[in-house]
Design a protein around this motif. Structure first.
Motif, PDB file in Angstrom:
ATOM      1  N   GLY A   1       0.851  -1.182   0.000  1.00 26.58           N
ATOM      2  CA  GLY A   1       0.000   0.000   0.000  1.00 26.58           C
ATOM      3  C   GLY A   1       0.887   1.232   0.000  1.00 26.58           C
ATOM      4  O   GLY A   1       1.812   1.326   0.812  1.00 26.58           O
ATOM      5  N   ILE A   2       0.640   2.156  -0.929  1.00 26.51           N
ATOM      6  CA  ILE A   2       1.505   3.331  -1.089  1.00 26.51           C
ATOM      7  C   ILE A   2       0.811   4.574  -0.546  1.00 26.51           C
ATOM      8  O   ILE A   2      -0.333   4.869  -0.898  1.00 26.51           O
ATOM      9  CB  ILE A   2       1.863   3.550  -2.566  1.00 26.51           C
ATOM     10  CG1 ILE A   2       2.566   2.317  -3.148  1.00 26.51           C
ATOM     11  CG2 ILE A   2       2.749   4.779  -2.726  1.00 26.51           C
ATOM     12  CD1 ILE A   2       2.858   2.420  -4.634  1.00 26.51           C
ATOM     13  N   LEU A   3       1.508   5.316   0.320  1.00 31.91           N
ATOM     14  CA  LEU A   3       1.049   6.599   0.832  1.00 31.91           C
ATOM     15  C   LEU A   3       2.019   7.666   0.335  1.00 31.91           C
ATOM     16  O   LEU A   3       3.233   7.530   0.538  1.00 31.91           O
ATOM     17  CB  LEU A   3       1.011   6.605   2.364  1.00 31.91           C
ATOM     18  CG  LEU A   3      -0.109   5.822   3.064  1.00 31.91           C
ATOM     19  CD1 LEU A   3       0.006   4.318   2.840  1.00 31.91           C
ATOM     20  CD2 LEU A   3      -0.113   6.138   4.557  1.00 31.91           C
ATOM     21  N   TYR A   4       1.515   8.710  -0.306  1.00 34.26           N
ATOM     22  CA  TYR A   4       2.433   9.645  -0.956  1.00 34.26           C
ATOM     23  C   TYR A   4       1.935  11.084  -0.901  1.00 34.26           C
ATOM     24  O   TYR A   4       0.735  11.353  -0.913  1.00 34.26           O
ATOM     25  CB  TYR A   4       2.654   9.244  -2.415  1.00 34.26           C
ATOM     26  CG  TYR A   4       1.410   9.306  -3.278  1.00 34.26           C
ATOM     27  CD1 TYR A   4       1.156  10.411  -4.093  1.00 34.26           C
ATOM     28  CD2 TYR A   4       0.480   8.258  -3.290  1.00 34.26           C
ATOM     29  CE1 TYR A   4       0.019  10.476  -4.894  1.00 34.26           C
ATOM     30  CE2 TYR A   4      -0.655   8.303  -4.093  1.00 34.26           C
ATOM     31  CZ  TYR A   4      -0.878   9.415  -4.878  1.00 34.26           C
ATOM     32  OH  TYR A   4      -2.009   9.478  -5.665  1.00 34.26           O
ATOM     33  N   THR A   5       2.896  12.008  -0.814  1.00 33.87           N
ATOM     34  CA  THR A   5       2.570  13.425  -0.868  1.00 33.87           C
ATOM     35  C   THR A   5       2.153  13.793  -2.286  1.00 33.87           C
ATOM     36  O   THR A   5       2.786  13.374  -3.263  1.00 33.87           O
ATOM     37  CB  THR A   5       3.766  14.282  -0.417  1.00 33.87           C
ATOM     38  OG1 THR A   5       3.442  15.658  -0.567  1.00 33.87           O
ATOM     39  CG2 THR A   5       5.008  13.991  -1.232  1.00 33.87           C
ATOM     40  N   GLN A   6       1.083  14.562  -2.384  1.00 37.30           N
ATOM     41  CA  GLN A   6       0.484  14.830  -3.693  1.00 37.30           C
ATOM     42  C   GLN A   6       1.153  16.043  -4.344  1.00 37.30           C
ATOM     43  O   GLN A   6       0.611  17.137  -4.408  1.00 37.30           O
ATOM     44  CB  GLN A   6      -1.024  15.064  -3.550  1.00 37.30           C
ATOM     45  CG  GLN A   6      -1.793  14.889  -4.843  1.00 37.30           C
ATOM     46  CD  GLN A   6      -3.281  14.759  -4.596  1.00 37.30           C
ATOM     47  OE1 GLN A   6      -3.786  15.122  -3.550  1.00 37.30           O
ATOM     48  NE2 GLN A   6      -4.004  14.237  -5.562  1.00 37.30           N
ATOM     49  N   ASP A   7       2.360  15.826  -4.871  1.00 39.40           N
ATOM     50  CA  ASP A   7       3.079  16.827  -5.639  1.00 39.40           C
ATOM     51  C   ASP A   7       3.950  16.104  -6.661  1.00 39.40           C
ATOM     52  O   ASP A   7       3.846  14.880  -6.810  1.00 39.40           O
ATOM     53  CB  ASP A   7       3.897  17.752  -4.735  1.00 39.40           C
ATOM     54  CG  ASP A   7       4.955  17.017  -3.915  1.00 39.40           C
ATOM     55  OD1 ASP A   7       5.240  15.831  -4.194  1.00 39.40           O
ATOM     56  OD2 ASP A   7       5.516  17.630  -2.986  1.00 39.40           O
TER      57      ASP A   7
ATOM     58  N   ASP B   1      -3.352  14.882  10.118  1.00 35.95           N
ATOM     59  CA  ASP B   1      -3.947  13.581  10.425  1.00 35.95           C
ATOM     60  C   ASP B   1      -3.853  12.678   9.197  1.00 35.95           C
ATOM     61  O   ASP B   1      -4.413  12.974   8.144  1.00 35.95           O
ATOM     62  CB  ASP B   1      -5.417  13.766  10.837  1.00 35.95           C
ATOM     63  CG  ASP B   1      -6.048  12.469  11.313  1.00 35.95           C
ATOM     64  OD1 ASP B   1      -5.360  11.415  11.321  1.00 35.95           O
ATOM     65  OD2 ASP B   1      -7.237  12.500  11.688  1.00 35.95           O
ATOM     66  N   PHE B   2      -3.132  11.561   9.351  1.00 36.55           N
ATOM     67  CA  PHE B   2      -2.949  10.608   8.258  1.00 36.55           C
ATOM     68  C   PHE B   2      -3.591   9.267   8.581  1.00 36.55           C
ATOM     69  O   PHE B   2      -3.313   8.271   7.924  1.00 36.55           O
ATOM     70  CB  PHE B   2      -1.451  10.428   7.986  1.00 36.55           C
ATOM     71  CG  PHE B   2      -0.744  11.705   7.655  1.00 36.55           C
ATOM     72  CD1 PHE B   2      -0.695  12.184   6.365  1.00 36.55           C
ATOM     73  CD2 PHE B   2      -0.155  12.459   8.659  1.00 36.55           C
ATOM     74  CE1 PHE B   2      -0.054  13.371   6.054  1.00 36.55           C
ATOM     75  CE2 PHE B   2       0.497  13.656   8.367  1.00 36.55           C
ATOM     76  CZ  PHE B   2       0.536  14.114   7.067  1.00 36.55           C
TER      77      PHE B   2
ATOM     78  N   PHE C   1      -1.843  12.429   0.148  1.00 39.90           N
ATOM     79  CA  PHE C   1      -2.078  13.361   1.244  1.00 39.90           C
ATOM     80  C   PHE C   1      -1.357  14.672   0.943  1.00 39.90           C
ATOM     81  O   PHE C   1      -0.475  14.743   0.089  1.00 39.90           O
ATOM     82  CB  PHE C   1      -1.602  12.783   2.583  1.00 39.90           C
ATOM     83  CG  PHE C   1      -0.150  12.396   2.608  1.00 39.90           C
ATOM     84  CD1 PHE C   1       0.847  13.333   2.857  1.00 39.90           C
ATOM     85  CD2 PHE C   1       0.230  11.073   2.386  1.00 39.90           C
ATOM     86  CE1 PHE C   1       2.187  12.971   2.877  1.00 39.90           C
ATOM     87  CE2 PHE C   1       1.575  10.696   2.409  1.00 39.90           C
ATOM     88  CZ  PHE C   1       2.554  11.657   2.655  1.00 39.90           C
ATOM     89  N   ASN C   2      -1.760  15.708   1.662  1.00 39.96           N
ATOM     90  CA  ASN C   2      -1.084  16.997   1.586  1.00 39.96           C
ATOM     91  C   ASN C   2       0.018  17.018   2.638  1.00 39.96           C
ATOM     92  O   ASN C   2      -0.239  16.663   3.791  1.00 39.96           O
ATOM     93  CB  ASN C   2      -2.088  18.123   1.854  1.00 39.96           C
ATOM     94  CG  ASN C   2      -1.490  19.503   1.632  1.00 39.96           C
ATOM     95  OD1 ASN C   2      -0.463  19.847   2.216  1.00 39.96           O
ATOM     96  ND2 ASN C   2      -2.148  20.308   0.813  1.00 39.96           N
TER      97      ASN C   2
ATOM     98  N   ASP D   1       5.568  15.552   7.808  1.00 37.98           N
ATOM     99  CA  ASP D   1       4.519  14.574   7.526  1.00 37.98           C
ATOM    100  C   ASP D   1       5.024  13.153   7.753  1.00 37.98           C
ATOM    101  O   ASP D   1       4.273  12.280   8.215  1.00 37.98           O
ATOM    102  CB  ASP D   1       3.983  14.746   6.099  1.00 37.98           C
ATOM    103  CG  ASP D   1       5.078  14.779   5.047  1.00 37.98           C
ATOM    104  OD1 ASP D   1       6.074  15.465   5.261  1.00 37.98           O
ATOM    105  OD2 ASP D   1       4.930  14.119   4.005  1.00 37.98           O
ATOM    106  N   GLY D   2       6.315  12.917   7.462  1.00 37.08           N
ATOM    107  CA  GLY D   2       6.872  11.598   7.705  1.00 37.08           C
ATOM    108  C   GLY D   2       6.875  11.237   9.172  1.00 37.08           C
ATOM    109  O   GLY D   2       6.531  10.116   9.563  1.00 37.08           O
ATOM    110  N   ALA D   3       7.247  12.202  10.025  1.00 40.68           N
ATOM    111  CA  ALA D   3       7.243  11.959  11.466  1.00 40.68           C
ATOM    112  C   ALA D   3       5.834  11.676  11.973  1.00 40.68           C
ATOM    113  O   ALA D   3       5.618  10.769  12.795  1.00 40.68           O
ATOM    114  CB  ALA D   3       7.838  13.160  12.195  1.00 40.68           C
ATOM    115  N   LEU D   4       4.863  12.430  11.479  1.00 39.36           N
ATOM    116  CA  LEU D   4       3.477  12.204  11.903  1.00 39.36           C
ATOM    117  C   LEU D   4       2.976  10.838  11.436  1.00 39.36           C
ATOM    118  O   LEU D   4       2.269  10.133  12.174  1.00 39.36           O
ATOM    119  CB  LEU D   4       2.576  13.312  11.358  1.00 39.36           C
ATOM    120  CG  LEU D   4       2.733  14.682  12.026  1.00 39.36           C
ATOM    121  CD1 LEU D   4       1.940  15.739  11.273  1.00 39.36           C
ATOM    122  CD2 LEU D   4       2.273  14.618  13.476  1.00 39.36           C
TER     123      LEU D   4
END
Length: 385
Positions: free
Chosen positions: A173-179, A212-213, A206-207, A236-239
């Motif tokens: 499952g991939i979680l990625y910043t949307q840029d 909240d992730f 995510f932004n 965002d990585g730490a969160l």
């Protein structure tokens, strides 16, 4: 015929001379130094991302000058702050060009800022070096851009290897910043996994400024993911790491080098990075060379923190620049040609060889895990093998 009085004429000559001097490139006024530029995030919410490169460039400047400088001249790096915006990066680059007309510029490691600045780089025709990894940078085919970190497509290959070969997982499952960075890297990884017969079961965007992730983490888990992959920045990585633990999600996590940067690790505890595999670009220190050990020691003494691969790549870039300046001088076109022809340059992060067609100078990724109970990386493999 009306004659100008001598006093007025003298004043007008002085004024003209001052005006002319104000239009000269400032690096030409200082005969004992060579000025190059650097645009990095120094203030604002992205300052922690710019800090490793900022620190490393200052350390490189000191080391270069302590070793005699550039053929007897001091090297000075003039910094401009990109702040946290693309427009800030463009303005900083343009300001450096107008104020100094430097023969070389280091630019942000944030790919979005590099891409926004790329038209100005093409216009200025000044060799520019970045640690940004986005594939979109390479796609611009700008011969004045050089990259001292592995392109994201190479990092994606390393992550695919880590998922399928090292961890033996089959439902990522991939979680990625949307840029540009996150989207490009996520798509490249999905394509590589597809070729290997592995289907991505969840892709959650995510932004990077979100707090909240949990929705993305729970969605990936509920869709049957057996491993999580993240493309993120520091905060965002730490969160993500902390919320992964608080939600009781015990899935292994595979990530790019952002998770191993001081800006991320300073915000988490050692138990937040358990069961984690990192495509870390490089593991500095004895895994590289004695010179790398020395760099880490000096960096820690100077800045009271460990360096990361971003900082090391800028340090190496400065050393390559210094060598080029010594050999061909501060002519932008000669410097560009020199950098395009770099072969087997041994730095503190790796050995560099330029692919003249892409400007890419780094061609391997170090896969690493965190030593038990610590936030210190341990190398386990180099990709490609």
């Amino acid at each position: 015929m009306n004659l100008i009085p001598k006093r007025t004429f003298a004043k007008s000559c002085v004024a003209a001379a001052l005006l002319a001097a104000s239009t000269w490139p400032l690096h030409a006024l200082a005969q004992n130094e060579i000025v190059v530029g650097a645009v990095v995030p120094i203030t604002g919410p992205l300052a922690s991302i710019g800090l490793p490169g900022y620190n490393a460039l200052k350390l490189a400047q000191d080391d270069i000058n302590a070793a005699g400088g550039i053929n007897g001249k001091k090297l000075r790096i003039a910094f401009e702050d990109t702040t946290a915006s693309n427009s800030g990066a463009v303005n900083a680059y343009v300001k450096l060009v107008k104020q100094y007309n430097p023969p070389f510029i280091f630019t942000s490691s944030l790919s979005t800022q590099v891409l926004a600045t790329e038209p100005e780089i093409a216009k200025a025709k000044i060799p520019t070096m970045t640690a940004g990894g986005a594939m979109a940078i390479e796609a611009r085919k700008n011969p004045y851009i050089f990259r001292t970190r592995p392109a994201d497509v190479l990092g994606a290959g390393a992550l695919a290897w880590g998922i399928t070969e090292s961890l033996k997982k089959s439902k990522p499952g991939i979680l990625y910043t949307q840029d540009e960075y996150g989207t490009g890297a996520a798509n490249a990884l999905e394509e590589l996994l597809k070729k290997a017969g592995v289907t991505v079961v969840a892709k959650e965007a995510f932004n990077p400024r979100d707090n909240d992730f949990s929705a993305q983490l729970l969605s990936a888990k509920n869709k049957g993911a057996d491993v999580l992959v993240t493309f993120n920045y520091n905060r965002d990585g730490a969160l993500l790491l902390k919320q992964r633990k608080s939600l009781g999600i015990d899935l292994p996590l595979v990530s790019g080098t952002g998770m191993a940067s001081p800006g991320t690790l300073d915000l988490v505890e050692a138990d937040d990075v358990t069961k984690m595999l990192v495509a870390a670009d490089t593991v500095l220190g004895e895994d590289v060379s004695p010179a790398s050990v020395g760099f880490v020691r000096r960096y820690v003494i100077t800045y009271k923190m460990r360096p990361d691969s971003f900082g090391a790549s800028y340090y190496d870039g400065a050393m390559m620049l210094a060598e080029g300046l010594r050999k061909v001088g501060p002519d932008p076109e000669k410097l560009r040609a020199y950098l395009a022809g770099v072969k087997n340059f041994k730095g503190v992060a790796r050995t560099y060889t330029t692919d003249a067609a892409t400007g890419n100078m780094a061609h391997s990724v170090n896969m690493a895990v965190f030593r038990a109970g610590s936030k210190e990386l341990k190398s386990i493999a180099v990709y490609p093998k």
